[in-house]
Write an enzyme that holds these catalytic residues in place. Structure first.
Site, PDB file in Angstrom:
ATOM      1  N   ASP A  51       0.829  -1.205   0.000  1.00 13.98           N
ATOM      2  CA  ASP A  51       0.000   0.000   0.000  1.00 13.98           C
ATOM      3  C   ASP A  51       0.863   1.254   0.000  1.00 13.98           C
ATOM      4  O   ASP A  51       0.348   2.369  -0.134  1.00 13.98           O
ATOM      5  CB  ASP A  51      -0.991   0.001   1.161  1.00 13.98           C
ATOM      6  CG  ASP A  51      -0.338  -0.125   2.529  1.00 13.98           C
ATOM      7  OD1 ASP A  51       0.907  -0.156   2.609  1.00 13.98           O
ATOM      8  OD2 ASP A  51      -1.081  -0.201   3.536  1.00 13.98           O
ATOM      9  N   SER A  52       2.189   1.068   0.077  1.00 10.52           N
ATOM     10  CA  SER A  52       3.121   2.182  -0.133  1.00 10.52           C
ATOM     11  C   SER A  52       2.962   2.779  -1.526  1.00 10.52           C
ATOM     12  O   SER A  52       3.426   3.897  -1.783  1.00 10.52           O
ATOM     13  CB  SER A  52       4.567   1.714   0.068  1.00 10.52           C
ATOM     14  OG  SER A  52       4.817   0.508  -0.635  1.00 10.52           O
ATOM     15  N   ASP A  90      -1.113  -6.087  -0.442  1.00 10.66           N
ATOM     16  CA  ASP A  90      -1.527  -5.477   0.821  1.00 10.66           C
ATOM     17  C   ASP A  90      -3.033  -5.249   0.856  1.00 10.66           C
ATOM     18  O   ASP A  90      -3.629  -4.812  -0.133  1.00 10.66           O
ATOM     19  CB  ASP A  90      -0.837  -4.119   1.002  1.00 10.66           C
ATOM     20  CG  ASP A  90       0.353  -4.186   1.935  1.00 10.66           C
ATOM     21  OD1 ASP A  90       0.443  -5.139   2.729  1.00 10.66           O
ATOM     22  OD2 ASP A  90       1.205  -3.283   1.868  1.00 10.66           O
ATOM     23  N   LYS A 120      -1.613  -9.437   2.586  1.00 16.75           N
ATOM     24  CA  LYS A 120      -0.901  -9.011   3.795  1.00 16.75           C
ATOM     25  C   LYS A 120      -1.727  -7.981   4.526  1.00 16.75           C
ATOM     26  O   LYS A 120      -2.375  -7.126   3.895  1.00 16.75           O
ATOM     27  CB  LYS A 120       0.471  -8.415   3.453  1.00 16.75           C
ATOM     28  CG  LYS A 120       1.262  -7.993   4.704  1.00 16.75           C
ATOM     29  CD  LYS A 120       2.684  -7.561   4.367  1.00 16.75           C
ATOM     30  CE  LYS A 120       2.749  -6.167   3.808  1.00 16.75           C
ATOM     31  NZ  LYS A 120       2.354  -5.123   4.802  1.00 16.75           N
ATOM     32  N   GLU A 122      -1.799  -5.548   8.435  1.00 16.94           N
ATOM     33  CA  GLU A 122      -1.005  -5.058   9.559  1.00 16.94           C
ATOM     34  C   GLU A 122      -1.696  -5.337  10.887  1.00 16.94           C
ATOM     35  O   GLU A 122      -2.921  -5.267  10.987  1.00 16.94           O
ATOM     36  CB  GLU A 122      -0.762  -3.547   9.412  1.00 16.94           C
ATOM     37  CG  GLU A 122       0.076  -3.181   8.201  1.00 16.94           C
ATOM     38  CD  GLU A 122       0.344  -1.688   8.108  1.00 16.94           C
ATOM     39  OE1 GLU A 122       0.061  -0.958   9.084  1.00 16.94           O
ATOM     40  OE2 GLU A 122       0.838  -1.238   7.063  1.00 16.94           O
ATOM     41  N   GLU A 189       8.833  -4.503  10.864  1.00 20.98           N
ATOM     42  CA  GLU A 189       9.311  -3.217  10.345  1.00 20.98           C
ATOM     43  C   GLU A 189       9.695  -2.273  11.474  1.00 20.98           C
ATOM     44  O   GLU A 189       9.054  -2.234  12.527  1.00 20.98           O
ATOM     45  CB  GLU A 189       8.234  -2.558   9.478  1.00 20.98           C
ATOM     46  CG  GLU A 189       8.673  -1.206   8.920  1.00 20.98           C
ATOM     47  CD  GLU A 189       7.722  -0.598   7.906  1.00 20.98           C
ATOM     48  OE1 GLU A 189       8.004   0.520   7.428  1.00 20.98           O
ATOM     49  OE2 GLU A 189       6.693  -1.227   7.604  1.00 20.98           O
TER      50      GLU A 189
END
Length: 280
Positions: A51-52, A90, A120, A122, A189
């Site tokens: 999602d970056s 993501d 993925k 978080e 991270e």
């Protein structure tokens, strides 16, 4: 000499990544586009459609600008450009936190519309129920603990994790929760090196580091950071292996000069009645 892994025509799946725990480090990079995926695919084990992309390609200030539609579109592009690597997409903020049912629906849509190998998300203890539900639906999940970019507003910035005993205990609890929920791997991270190394050794699934530890089971970087394309601040943990900013700027400067001097297009770049073929 670096270890050279054998090439294979078989797409790497989540189970293959899981079995790499403690073995040759897993090579991971982000990818958002078809041409970059084609270039990276022969060299990596895993491509993350992160999602970056909201920041790197769309100019948002945080990853919170990513939408499900954005992730799916870029996931489709990366899948078209990739034949070998395990492709993970993501799940953007707001698509899984509310309930297990919504998490499963979002994950199914990503998998169904992209054909990627895994999703993925978080979080740790707080999303263990969602991870378990997605895995129960037959979809592999990669976790993400430590510094969580989707929580940047709640955390008041990109804060390094693992500086206090309380936070260290919480990180380990998150890692164990992700593992027990059935994830095949997790990203650690922005975490103190010794803490990331300890977590890596305590869990049975691969830990992929980014700003973490060389003792992690693999490493990942944002491709634009790694090749020197990032136009804003580059995180401390990034090593730049190229300087494409300068290459592109120099090419644009030469192009502009030649256009203004009428040097481009030259004879080799225009068409005449005598030039062969009908293809541009």
């Amino acid at each position: 000499m670096a270890t050279q892994l054998p090439t294979t025509d078989i797409r790497i799946g989540a189970d293959m990544i899981r079995r790499r725990k403690g073995g040759t480090p897993i090579v991971c990079l982000t990818a958002y586009t078809y041409p970059i995926a084609r270039l990276l695919d022969p060299h990596v084990d895993l491509l993350l459609v992160g999602d970056s992309v909201a920041m790197v390609l769309h100019g948002h200030g945080t990853t919170l600008g990513a939408s499900l539609e954005m992730m799916i579109a870029h996931g489709q592009a990366v899948m078209r450009g990739s034949a070998r690597a395990c492709v993970v997409v993501d799940m953007p903020a707001g698509t899984y936190e509310d309930s297990a049912a919504r998490a499963v629906a979002s994950a199914r849509r990503i998998i169904g519309e992209t054909g990627c190998q895994a999703v993925k998300l978080e979080g740790g203890v707080d999303v263990a129920v969602q991870i378990a539900a997605i895995v129960a639906a037959g979809i592999p999940v990669m976790g993400h603990i430590g510094l969580q970019p989707q929580s940047v507003e709640k955390d008041g910035g990109y804060k390094i994790k693992g500086r206090t005993d309380e936070n260290i205990a919480a990180l380990l609890a998150d890692a164990l929760a992700v593992e027990q929920a059935g994830a095949f791997s997790l990203v650690i991270e922005g975490t103190i090196e010794t803490v990331a190394a300890d977590i890596t050794h305590r869990i049975a699934i691969p830990a992929i580091g980014i700003g973490a530890s060389s003792e992690c089971d693999g490493q990942i970087l944002v491709i634009d950071d790694m090749v020197g394309l990032t136009v804003d601040r580059v995180p401390k943990f990034v090593k730049q292996y190229a300087d494409l900013r300068s290459v592109i700027a120099h090419a644009a400067e030469r192009y502009a000069l030649e256009v203004r001097d009428r040097e481009f297009p030259g004879r080799a770049h225009v068409f005449s009645k005598t030039s062969g073929g009908d293809e541009a």
